[in-house]
Design a protein around this motif. Structure first.
Motif, PDB file in Angstrom:
ATOM      1  N   ARG A 123       2.005 107.729  23.727  1.00  0.00           N
ATOM      2  CA  ARG A 123       2.591 108.646  22.740  1.00  0.00           C
ATOM      3  C   ARG A 123       1.552 109.162  21.744  1.00  0.00           C
ATOM      4  O   ARG A 123       1.880 109.824  20.770  1.00  0.00           O
ATOM      5  N   GLY A 124       0.284 108.814  21.977  1.00  0.00           N
ATOM      6  CA  GLY A 124      -0.796 109.415  21.193  1.00  0.00           C
ATOM      7  C   GLY A 124      -1.383 108.545  20.101  1.00  0.00           C
ATOM      8  O   GLY A 124      -2.197 109.014  19.299  1.00  0.00           O
ATOM      9  N   ASP A 125      -0.982 107.276  20.060  1.00  0.00           N
ATOM     10  CA  ASP A 125      -1.592 106.396  19.060  1.00  0.00           C
ATOM     11  C   ASP A 125      -2.930 105.870  19.568  1.00  0.00           C
ATOM     12  O   ASP A 125      -3.168 105.818  20.771  1.00  0.00           O
ATOM     13  N   GLY A 126      -3.783 105.479  18.639  1.00  0.00           N
ATOM     14  CA  GLY A 126      -5.046 104.856  19.016  1.00  0.00           C
ATOM     15  C   GLY A 126      -4.817 103.366  19.220  1.00  0.00           C
ATOM     16  O   GLY A 126      -4.077 102.741  18.461  1.00  0.00           O
ATOM     17  N   VAL A 127      -5.434 102.807  20.248  1.00  0.00           N
ATOM     18  CA  VAL A 127      -5.241 101.382  20.541  1.00  0.00           C
ATOM     19  C   VAL A 127      -6.588 100.739  20.833  1.00  0.00           C
ATOM     20  O   VAL A 127      -7.332 101.220  21.698  1.00  0.00           O
ATOM     21  N   LEU A 128      -6.879  99.674  20.125  1.00  0.00           N
ATOM     22  CA  LEU A 128      -8.023  98.856  20.518  1.00  0.00           C
ATOM     23  C   LEU A 128      -7.499  97.469  20.849  1.00  0.00           C
ATOM     24  O   LEU A 128      -6.738  96.880  20.081  1.00  0.00           O
ATOM     25  N   GLY A 129      -7.869  96.956  22.016  1.00  0.00           N
ATOM     26  CA  GLY A 129      -7.412  95.622  22.427  1.00  0.00           C
ATOM     27  C   GLY A 129      -8.417  94.552  22.023  1.00  0.00           C
ATOM     28  O   GLY A 129      -9.606  94.814  21.856  1.00  0.00           O
ATOM     29  N   LEU A 130      -7.892  93.353  21.851  1.00  0.00           N
ATOM     30  CA  LEU A 130      -8.741  92.163  21.658  1.00  0.00           C
ATOM     31  C   LEU A 130      -8.140  91.072  22.528  1.00  0.00           C
ATOM     32  O   LEU A 130      -6.914  90.864  22.509  1.00  0.00           O
ATOM     33  N   ASP A 131      -8.964  90.408  23.297  1.00  0.00           N
ATOM     34  CA  ASP A 131      -8.438  89.334  24.150  1.00  0.00           C
ATOM     35  C   ASP A 131      -9.577  88.385  24.502  1.00  0.00           C
ATOM     36  O   ASP A 131     -10.704  88.827  24.713  1.00  0.00           O
ATOM     37  N   ASN A 132      -9.263  87.091  24.584  1.00  0.00           N
ATOM     38  CA  ASN A 132     -10.345  86.154  24.950  1.00  0.00           C
ATOM     39  C   ASN A 132     -10.317  85.792  26.436  1.00  0.00           C
ATOM     40  O   ASN A 132     -11.143  85.013  26.889  1.00  0.00           O
ATOM     41  N   PHE A 133      -9.388  86.347  27.176  1.00  0.00           N
ATOM     42  CA  PHE A 133      -9.329  86.138  28.635  1.00  0.00           C
ATOM     43  C   PHE A 133      -9.403  84.647  28.997  1.00  0.00           C
ATOM     44  O   PHE A 133     -10.121  84.267  29.914  1.00  0.00           O
ATOM     45  N   ASN A 134      -8.677  83.814  28.269  1.00  0.00           N
ATOM     46  CA  ASN A 134      -8.762  82.384  28.586  1.00  0.00           C
ATOM     47  C   ASN A 134      -8.076  82.084  29.916  1.00  0.00           C
ATOM     48  O   ASN A 134      -7.428  82.938  30.517  1.00  0.00           O
ATOM     49  N   SER A 135      -8.237  80.843  30.361  1.00  0.00           N
ATOM     50  CA  SER A 135      -7.775  80.523  31.718  1.00  0.00           C
ATOM     51  C   SER A 135      -6.468  79.726  31.712  1.00  0.00           C
ATOM     52  O   SER A 135      -6.219  78.945  32.618  1.00  0.00           O
ATOM     53  N   TYR A 136      -5.649  79.918  30.687  1.00  0.00           N
ATOM     54  CA  TYR A 136      -4.336  79.235  30.672  1.00  0.00           C
ATOM     55  C   TYR A 136      -3.557  79.592  31.937  1.00  0.00           C
ATOM     56  O   TYR A 136      -2.896  78.756  32.536  1.00  0.00           O
ATOM     57  N   TYR A 137      -3.604  80.864  32.331  1.00  0.00           N
ATOM     58  CA  TYR A 137      -3.149  81.231  33.682  1.00  0.00           C
ATOM     59  C   TYR A 137      -4.157  82.195  34.288  1.00  0.00           C
ATOM     60  O   TYR A 137      -5.031  82.711  33.571  1.00  0.00           O
ATOM     61  N   ASP A 138      -4.024  82.412  35.566  1.00  0.00           N
ATOM     62  CA  ASP A 138      -4.980  83.156  36.376  1.00  0.00           C
ATOM     63  C   ASP A 138      -5.642  84.333  35.634  1.00  0.00           C
ATOM     64  O   ASP A 138      -5.024  85.386  35.437  1.00  0.00           O
ATOM     65  N   PRO A 139      -6.913  84.191  35.240  1.00  0.00           N
ATOM     66  CA  PRO A 139      -7.575  85.280  34.500  1.00  0.00           C
ATOM     67  C   PRO A 139      -7.709  86.563  35.331  1.00  0.00           C
ATOM     68  O   PRO A 139      -7.863  87.639  34.744  1.00  0.00           O
ATOM     69  N   SER A 140      -7.630  86.454  36.650  1.00  0.00           N
ATOM     70  CA  SER A 140      -7.782  87.690  37.446  1.00  0.00           C
ATOM     71  C   SER A 140      -6.603  88.641  37.199  1.00  0.00           C
ATOM     72  O   SER A 140      -6.756  89.862  37.284  1.00  0.00           O
ATOM     73  N   LEU A 141      -5.448  88.081  36.859  1.00  0.00           N
ATOM     74  CA  LEU A 141      -4.301  88.940  36.509  1.00  0.00           C
ATOM     75  C   LEU A 141      -4.588  89.671  35.189  1.00  0.00           C
ATOM     76  O   LEU A 141      -4.293  90.865  35.035  1.00  0.00           O
ATOM     77  N   LYS A 142      -5.223  88.958  34.271  1.00  0.00           N
ATOM     78  CA  LYS A 142      -5.589  89.595  32.984  1.00  0.00           C
ATOM     79  C   LYS A 142      -6.632  90.689  33.212  1.00  0.00           C
ATOM     80  O   LYS A 142      -6.599  91.736  32.572  1.00  0.00           O
ATOM     81  N   ARG A 143      -7.553  90.424  34.130  1.00  0.00           N
ATOM     82  CA  ARG A 143      -8.579  91.435  34.451  1.00  0.00           C
ATOM     83  C   ARG A 143      -7.942  92.669  35.100  1.00  0.00           C
ATOM     84  O   ARG A 143      -8.362  93.800  34.855  1.00  0.00           O
ATOM     85  N   ALA A 144      -6.928  92.433  35.921  1.00  0.00           N
ATOM     86  CA  ALA A 144      -6.243  93.573  36.560  1.00  0.00           C
ATOM     87  C   ALA A 144      -5.506  94.391  35.504  1.00  0.00           C
ATOM     88  O   ALA A 144      -5.495  95.627  35.550  1.00  0.00           O
ATOM     89  N   ARG A 145      -4.909  93.700  34.532  1.00  0.00           N
ATOM     90  CA  ARG A 145      -4.242  94.437  33.439  1.00  0.00           C
ATOM     91  C   ARG A 145      -5.288  95.218  32.634  1.00  0.00           C
ATOM     92  O   ARG A 145      -5.055  96.367  32.235  1.00  0.00           O
ATOM     93  N   GLN A 146      -6.447  94.590  32.425  1.00  0.00           N
ATOM     94  CA  GLN A 146      -7.524  95.262  31.686  1.00  0.00           C
ATOM     95  C   GLN A 146      -7.940  96.537  32.425  1.00  0.00           C
ATOM     96  O   GLN A 146      -8.153  97.586  31.802  1.00  0.00           O
ATOM     97  N   ALA A 147      -8.031  96.453  33.744  1.00  0.00           N
ATOM     98  CA  ALA A 147      -8.424  97.626  34.541  1.00  0.00           C
ATOM     99  C   ALA A 147      -7.384  98.734  34.385  1.00  0.00           C
ATOM    100  O   ALA A 147      -7.725  99.919  34.289  1.00  0.00           O
ATOM    101  N   LEU A 148      -6.120  98.336  34.346  1.00  0.00           N
ATOM    102  CA  LEU A 148      -5.043  99.319  34.160  1.00  0.00           C
ATOM    103  C   LEU A 148      -5.182 100.008  32.795  1.00  0.00           C
ATOM    104  O   LEU A 148      -5.083 101.236  32.689  1.00  0.00           O
ATOM    105  N   LEU A 149      -5.452  99.212  31.767  1.00  0.00           N
ATOM    106  CA  LEU A 149      -5.612  99.783  30.422  1.00  0.00           C
ATOM    107  C   LEU A 149      -6.839 100.684  30.365  1.00  0.00           C
ATOM    108  O   LEU A 149      -6.807 101.754  29.749  1.00  0.00           O
ATOM    109  N   SER A 150      -7.875 100.261  31.034  1.00  0.00           N
ATOM    110  CA  SER A 150      -9.113 101.037  31.010  1.00  0.00           C
ATOM    111  C   SER A 150      -8.905 102.418  31.651  1.00  0.00           C
ATOM    112  O   SER A 150      -9.474 103.411  31.198  1.00  0.00           O
TER     113      SER A 150
END
Ligand code: UGB
Length: 453
Positions: A123-150
């Motif tokens: 909707r046009g807002d500016g977004v900056l993400g912050l994440d430590n990508f810890n391994s509480y659950y599969d970090p590859s899922l977090k990386r895939a979400r990061q790729a989607l955001l990117s």
């Protein structure tokens, strides 16, 4: 008498051998100097790189953080400074609509964080993400979400909430109008295995973020994730914000409740505008693999048995399962109605907004029913193992009253569990490339689905 040995051949051979040795040693010398040259070049390149993307390495704070949540030195060096890095940060955080917000989303590679970031950006807002990508659950899922955001021009800074200098640096680069604080150690039952990680993220990390926010100029308004679990052993139904929340059943709940009290303090002393959202068992595409609906799906498809809890007095356990798109609307509604913080220079200049809302679905469903919906969608019978709920921090029942969120920002959940789980299963089989017996309509190509936010 034997004739003297002919030494001329031996001498020739020795000369030849000595020649070969010389040639070999010269080759060796050449090879080692080449190696030395390459190593020096590599070191020089690394040094140039580190200086270009210069950012002070781990702060003392983050050294003390739980290893699970500690910022990695290299990633700090890669992401934490320098002109190129600042440009990425600014570009991501700049709104593209008039009067748009500039939002720092913590936990942006998480489930709710990803969906909210996309919705804000859309909707046009500016977004900056912050994440430590810890391994509480599969970090590859977090990386895939990061790729989607990117793909949507949303940049995630890799760092920890406990890294004060990093947070300060972000506020130096961007005058954030809002923080959507979703980074946390989630999960009710895991708190018995790793209690310290809850204290490090949900209490120490939250305080660190508030410390930086209160000193920022301008101070941002903050919307953050609390939890339905704060109602703990409350027996009044449905759960209203007026009910007692002083009987948490898990350490997770206790840290979220502590967060609500800490929010009060920072609002009172520094004039920070703070809104806590009590999420009720959020589910959907790109969800969390540690949650029951997610690992039930996995286990059912793999033919493994699943535990279905019942209460100690043999009643069904139920949850007010809430679909992600409804939660996203709630988060954006809370951001849109958040008033400005009133402090400046670390000092309060007047009373500021302090709010807490339930964001649930208003319709509890027993876990047994959740399983039968999944069985239908996956076209597979679950191997059910019905057991008494272990004493693990779980509560028997949740049910949200959302009158307050409806009154203040029109929050009205509209997705029932069957509809939401269908969307989840569709995403699941596509994301994991599963060719299961899941009903035809759930099959899609192997392409990564867009989020539904
Ligand atoms: O609203 C929240 O604030 C929390 O919601 C979520 O917690 P919960 O509601 O406990 O969800 P989840 O684990 O999916 O268990 C679902 C149901 O399955 C039952 N359950 C669970 C495991 C199992 O093996 N068997 C079982 O019956 C279990 O007893 C429960 O009845 C988030 O994880 C948490 O981070 C927090 O946000």
């Amino acid at each position: 008498m034997a004739s003297p040995p002919d030494t001329s051949k031996t001498i020739k051979l020795e000369r030849y051998n000595s020649y070969i040795r010389r040639v070999n040693s010269t080759k060796l010398l050449n090879a080692s100097s080449k190696l030395l040259f390459r190593a020096t070049l590599l070191i020089a390149l690394i040094l140039v790189f580190l200086f270009t993307f210069n950012y002070p390495p781990l702060s003392d704070n983050s050294q003390h953080a739980h290893p699970h949540t500690r910022t990695n030195f290299l990633t700090s060096a890669f992401y934490g400074g320098g002109a190129a890095w600042e440009k990425l940060v600014r570009h991501s955080a700049t709104p593209r609509r008039p009067n748009g917000m500039s939002v720092l989303v913590t936990g942006a590679a998480g489930f709710v964080g990803t969906h909210c970031s996309l919705a804000l950006k859309k909707r046009g807002d500016g977004v900056l993400g912050l994440d430590n990508f810890n391994s509480y659950y599969d970090p590859s899922l977090k990386r895939a979400r990061q790729a989607l955001l990117s793909k949507h021009q949303i940049f995630i800074v890799e760092g920890d909430l406990n890294d004060g200098p990093l947070l300060t640096k972000l506020f130096d680069v961007v005058p954030f109008t809002h923080i959507l604080h979703l980074a946390a150690q989630a999960g009710v039952r895991y708190a018995m295995q790793n209690p310290q990680s809850y204290v490090a993220s949900n209490i120490a990390g939250f305080v660190n973020l508030l410390e930086v926010a209160k000193s920022a100029n301008p101070q941002p308004a903050i919307v953050w994730a609390s939890s339905s679990s704060v109602y703990g052993l409350n027996t009044e139904n449905p759960f209203s914000e007026l009910h007692r929340t002083d009987q948490p059943a898990s350490l997770y709940a206790a840290t979220k409740k502590a967060g609500e009290e800490i929010a009060h303090t920072y609002n009172h002393i520094y004039g920070l505008s703070l809104t806590g959202l009590r999420f009720f068992t959020v589910y959907g595409p790109w969800g969390r693999p540690d949650m029951a609906y997610f690992f039930f799906t996995k286990d059912i498809l793999q033919g493994k048995s699943i535990d279905i809890y019942r209460t100690q007095d043999d009643k069904e356990v139920a949850r007010d399962f809430t679909y992600i798109d409804d939660i996203v609307k709630g988060c954006l509604g809370a951001l849109d109605t958040a008033e400005k913080s009133t402090g400046s220079g670390g000092k309060k200049r007047g009373p500021a907004q302090l709010r807490v809302y339930n964001l649930g679905n208003t319709s509890p469903v027993p876990v047994g029913k959740l399983v039968s919906i999944l069985e239908g969608l996956l076209n597979t019978k679950a191997k059910k193992h019905v057991i008494k709920m272990p004493r693990n921090g779980d509560v028997p029942y949740t049910h949200a009253n959302v009158t307050l969120a409806y009154r203040d920002f029109g929050y009205k959940p509209s997705t029932d569990l069957s509809t939401g789980l269908r969307k989840f299963v569709k995403w699941y089989v596509s994301y994991y490339g599963i060719h299961s017996r899941a009903k035809k309509e759930n099959h899609t190509t192997n392409e990564q689905p867009e989020d539904s936010a």
